[in-house]
Design a protein around this motif. Structure first.
Motif, mmCIF file in Angstrom:
data_model
loop_
_atom_site.group_PDB
_atom_site.id
_atom_site.type_symbol
_atom_site.label_atom_id
_atom_site.label_comp_id
_atom_site.label_asym_id
_atom_site.label_seq_id
_atom_site.Cartn_x
_atom_site.Cartn_y
_atom_site.Cartn_z
ATOM 1 N N SER A 212 15.907 2.990 63.957
ATOM 2 C CA SER A 212 16.505 2.919 62.336
ATOM 3 C C SER A 212 17.609 1.903 62.045
ATOM 4 N N LEU A 213 17.924 1.174 63.176
ATOM 5 C CA LEU A 213 18.968 0.205 62.756
ATOM 6 C C LEU A 213 18.202 -1.172 62.937
ATOM 7 N N CYS A 214 17.934 -1.437 61.746
ATOM 8 C CA CYS A 214 17.312 -2.889 61.708
ATOM 9 C C CYS A 214 18.104 -3.826 60.750
ATOM 10 N N PHE A 215 17.842 -5.073 61.027
ATOM 11 C CA PHE A 215 18.436 -6.338 60.249
ATOM 12 C C PHE A 215 17.631 -7.378 59.894
ATOM 13 N N PRO A 216 17.885 -8.203 58.801
ATOM 14 C CA PRO A 216 17.321 -9.380 58.331
ATOM 15 C C PRO A 216 17.925 -10.480 59.076
#
Length: 685
Positions: free
Chosen positions: A643-647
Motif C-alpha cells: 500500500s506504500l507506493c511512490f513515483p
C-alpha cells in the motif's frame, strides 16, 4: 506600536529580557522604536552563549557553534511549529535570508509548546512541510530559551558579527522591523573588516524527501451525493478530485508550484491549500487558500477558479477583527478551513483567532465569532476568545470547530446573536491524550473534525495521531482509531499527525498529513485502508514541451549515436525490497525540441502498464549535435507493504552527437532511490 529591544549594557542575558512586558495573549508586531544612536547600537557587550552540546540539529550535517559563526549576523528564531504567528514569520525570514545571503545566518531554535512538537523526527517533517531550509536546533527542554530568557513565540534574537547580542524582536512583522537594522549593521561592521561572506553549506531536509503522489495533504472533503473525493494536496499547492469509490483521479486543479492566479484548472495557482466546502448544489467548491490568505471558488462545471475574498496579502491590522466590508478589499489572515451553509461560507480564520462569515451573494465579509484575543473563553460571539481555529463544520444551526492552540472542540451558533461554548478543552496549556467526559478529556492540537449522521463528531486529534469520537451533547470523548504514530492499515491502524477528516457513506476519509496519504476508516468494521490511485500518472500530467518540471533533473555525459532508425532504452533499477507498480503506467516522453530528432512529437510518447524491463522506444535521428530531453514517470511500491507506493519523476538531459559509425541505441541506466537511501546514480551509453 512596534518595538525593537536593544541590548547595549554590560548585563546578563536574563536582565535584557526585562525590557519587555509580555501579555498572556499572542505576540503582536508593534511599531519599531530605535532610541539609541548607531554607535551605541552596535556596541553590544553581552556575548552570545554557545549552543549546548548534545542537542539534535536539522538541515545541517553537524552542530553549529557561535564561535564558528563569527563574521556572520545571526538571527535566532525561537518558534514552535503549531504556532500560527511562528508560521507567519517564515516568509519574512526567507526574504531576509535572500537579501543578505552572504552575511546572514538564520537558526531556528525550536522550543516546543506541545509534547508532540518536541520530537526531532516530527520537526524534520515540519521543516519539510514549511519549507524551512536554514539550520534548526531542537531545544525541547527549553535550555536555549531559558539562557536567552525568551518569554513568547515567536521571538527573534539578533547577534552581531563579533558574536554579541544586539537585541531582540518579538511578534510578526519581522522583515519590516529588521531589514533596515541589518542593512545598517552590516555596513558598519563591513567598514571594520569584520563581516565574513564565505558561504556555509547546509543539508536541507527538503532535498532528502522522496517525491510522493501527495505532499502533506492538509484537508479532505468526501462528497457522498456526487461520489467525489476532494483532496487538499497542500504542499503541492493543488486540489485533487477523485472518484469516491474507485479513487480514480478525475481532475487536478492547480499546479505543483505555488502562486496566486485565477484561471482554468491548468493555469490556476494556489499557495498551501487547506479546507474545502461544497455549495448546496455541489457545483462550486470553496477553497481556503491559506498561504495566499484568500478564499477561492472553483466552478466544477466550467472548470475555472476565481478569487472571492481577500487581497492576497496577510492582514496585519490587528484592529480589523471588528470590521465588515467588501470581501475582495479585505485582507485575510491564514484562513484554514471553510464550511458552507445557506449562501454563507464560514471561515476558520486561524491567524486572528476568529470565525468569519462570507456572504456569497453580497460579496461581503464580516467577523462572526471571537474577539481577536487568543484564549478559551465562552460567551457571546463578540466576547468569546478563540485560539487558532483550524477546522470547521456545521449542522444547520451550529458551527463546530477545532480550536487547535487550546486543544479544544467548540461550537458557535450560526445565529449572529448567539454564543460560543466549549465541548472539550480547558486552556492554552491544557493538553494531552485522555479519554473521558467533559473537563476530564484531553486532546492535543486537533486540526480537523467532521459530523456523522448520528450527531457524533469525529476529530483528527492531530498531535496524538489519533481519531477521536466526541458526543457534543454528553461531552464524552473517546479514541476511535489510531495509537502510536506510524502507517498501518487494518483494525489497529496508525496515523501520523492527521490534519483533516470528512464523512460520507458510512466511512471516514482522513488526510493523514505526515504520511502523505488519504486513509479510509469503515465505521462499521473499524478497519482502515489507504487510498491508492489507479491512474497515478494523472497526478503528473505530461506537458507539451520541456518547460517547468518538478521532478529530478539529471544531466548525462555526452553520448554518440548513429543517424537513422534507432532506439532509446531506459533501464530502471530498484533496490531490494521494492517492486514496480503493475497497475500504474510507465511513461516515457522524448521532446522533439531539436533538429536532430526526425520523428513527430506525438510519435515520441510511450505509455505501458507493467512493462518488461528495460523499456525501449524507437527514435529517428539525423546528423548533428544537440541536447535531447526525455522524461520518465516510474511508479513503484514496497514489496511487503504494497500500500506504500511512490513515483519517480525524472527528466534526463543528454548532450548527443549523431555521427556515422556510432551505435543505434542510446541506453540509460537509472537507479531509483526510495526514501532514506543514498543518492541516485545513472549512466548513458
Amino acid at each position: 506600536m512596534k518595538r525593537w529591544f536593544w541590548a547595549a549594557a554590560a548585563v546578563g542575558i536574563g536582565a535584557l529580557m526585562l525590557l519587555l512586558a509580555y501579555t498572556s495573549g499572542p505576540m503582536r508586531a508593534q511599531e519599531a522604536e530605535a532610541t539609541m544612536t548607531p554607535t551605541e547600537l552596535y556596541a553590544g557587550k553581552v556575548n552570545a552563549p554557545e549552543f549546548p552540546e548534545g542537542m539534535d540539529w536539522i538541515n545541517v550535517e553537524a552542530p553549529l557553534t557561535m564561535a564558528g559563526l563569527r563574521g556572520k549576523v545571526v538571527l535566532l528564531d525561537f518558534w514552535t511549529y503549531g504556532c500560527i504567528n511562528c508560521i507567519h514569520i517564515i516568509p519574512d525570514l526567507k526574504r531576509l535570508e535572500a537579501e543578505f545571503a552572504s552575511e546572514l545566518v538564520v537558526i531556528g531554535v525550536h522550543s516546543a509548546k506541545f509534547a508532540n512538537e518536541g520530537s526531532t523526527d516530527n520537526i524534520r517533517y515540519i521543516v519539510q512541510r514549511y519549507g524551512v531550509e536554514h539550520p534548526v536546533v531542537n531545544d525541547k527542554d527549553f535550555v536555549i530559551w531559558q539562557t536567552y530568557a525568551v518569554r513568547a513565540w515567536p521571538t527573534v534574537m539578533v547577534i552581531n558579527p563579533v558574536g554579541r547580542v544586539l537585541g531582540y524582536y518579538a511578534g510578526e512583522g519581522v522583515y519590516e522591523a529588521l531589514q533596515p537594522i541589518l542593512k545598517e549593521m552590516i555596513t558598519a561592521f563591513d567598514q571594520k573588516g569584520q563581516v565574513d561572506r564565505s558561504p556555509l553549506q547546509f543539508a536541507p531536509e527538503s532535498a532528502k524527501s522522496p517525491d510522493t503522489p501527495l505532499a502533506f495533504p492538509g484537508k479532505v472533503l468526501a462528497d457522498g451525493p456526487g461520489n467525489r473525493l476532494f483532496i487538499a494536496d497542500t504542499n503541492h499547492h493543488r486540489v485533487i478530485v477523485a472518484d469516491l469509490t474507485t479513487y480514480e483521479v478525475k481532475a487536478v486543479i492547480g499546479g505543483k508550484e505555488s502562486g496566486f492566479q485565477d484561471g482554468n484548472y491548468q493555469t490556476a495557482r494556489f499557495n498551501w491549500v487547506h479546507g474545502m466546502a461544497l455549495n448546496q448544489s455541489g457545483d462550486v467548491l470553496y477553497v481556503a487558500d491559506t498561504g495566499n490568505h484568500l478564499i477561492r471558488a472553483v466552478d466544477l462545471t466550467s472548470q475555472t477558479v476565481i478569487t472571492i475574498a481577500g487581497t492576497g496579502v496577510q492582514n496585519q491590522d490587528w484592529e480589523a477583527h471588528t470590521k465588515t466590508g467588501p470581501a475582495l478589499t479585505m485582507a485575510l489572515n491564514s484562513p484554514w478551513d471553510v464550511t458552507y451553509h445557506q449562501g454563507m461560507v464560514y471561515i476558520a480564520m486561524a491567524g486572528p483567532h476568529q470565525l468569519w462569515a462570507l456572504d456569497i451573494a453580497k460579496g461581503e465579509l464580516r467577523p462572526h465569532s471571537g474577539s481577536g484575543h487568543e484564549g478559551i473563553v465562552d460567551g457571546t460571539h463578540a466576547e468569546a476568545q478563540l485560539a487558532q481555529p483550524s477546522g470547521i463544520i456545521n449542522d444547520d444551526t451550529v458551527l463546530y470547530f477545532a480550536d487547535a492552540e487550546s486543544s479544544s472542540i467548540r461550537r458557535a451558533d450560526i445565529d449572529p446573536t448567539g454564543e460560543v461554548t466549549t465541548i472539550v478543552g480547558l486552556g492554552l496549556f491544557e493538553f494531552g491524550d485522555i479519554d473521558g467526559v467533559g473537563d476530564e478529556a484531553r486532546l492535543q492540537h486537533a486540526l480537523g473534525l467532521t459530523l456523522a449522521p448520528d450527531g457524533k463528531l469525529y476529530v483528527a486529534d492531530t498531535y496524538n495521531s489519533k481519531i477521536k469520537v466526541i458526543d457534543p451533547q454528553t461531552r464524552e470523548s473517546r479514541t476511535f482509531a489510531g495509537g502510536k504514530a506510524g502507517l498501518r492499515d487494518g483494525a489497529e491502524a496508525q496515523f501520523y499527525e492527521p490534519g483533516g477528516i470528512s464523512y460520507a457513506k458510512g466511512k471516514l476519509y482522513v488526510a493523514d498529513t505526515n504520511n502523505h496519504a488519504i486513509r479510509v476508516i469503515d465505521l462499521t468494521t473499524r478497519e482502515t485502508s489507504t487510498v491508492q490511485f489507479p491512474n497515478l500518472e494523472a497526478l503528473n500530467p505530461v506537458t507539451d514541451a520541456p518547460g517547468e518540471f518538478f521532478g529530478e533533473v539529471l544531466r548525462l555525459d555526452p553520448v554518440q549515436a548513429a543517424p537513422g532508425a534507432g532506439k532509446l532504452t531506459l533501464e530502471s533499477v530498484l533496490p531490494e525490497g521494492y517492486k514496480m507498480n503493475d497497475q500504474a503506467p510507465f511513461t516515457l516522453r522524448v521532446y522533439n525540441n531539436t533538429a536532430i530528432l526526425e520523428a513527430k512529437a506525438e510519435d515520441n510518447n510511450l505509455r505501458i502498464v507493467a512493462p518488461e524491463a528495460p523499456v525501449s522506444m524507437p527514435i529517428s535521428l539525423k546528423e548533428g549535435s544537440a541536447e535531447i530531453t526525455f522524461d520518465a514517470a516510474i511508479f513503484y511500491c514496497e514489496s511487503v507493504n504494497e500500500s506504500l507506493c511512490f513515483p519517480a519523476n525524472v527528466r534526463f538531459v543528454i548532450p548527443l552527437t549523431v555521427i556515422e559509425g556510432a551505435g543505434h541505441e542510446i541506453r540509460v541506466r537509472y537507479t531509483i532511490v526510495p526514501p532514506n537511501l543514498p543518492k541516485n546514480t545513472l549512466d548513458g551509453q
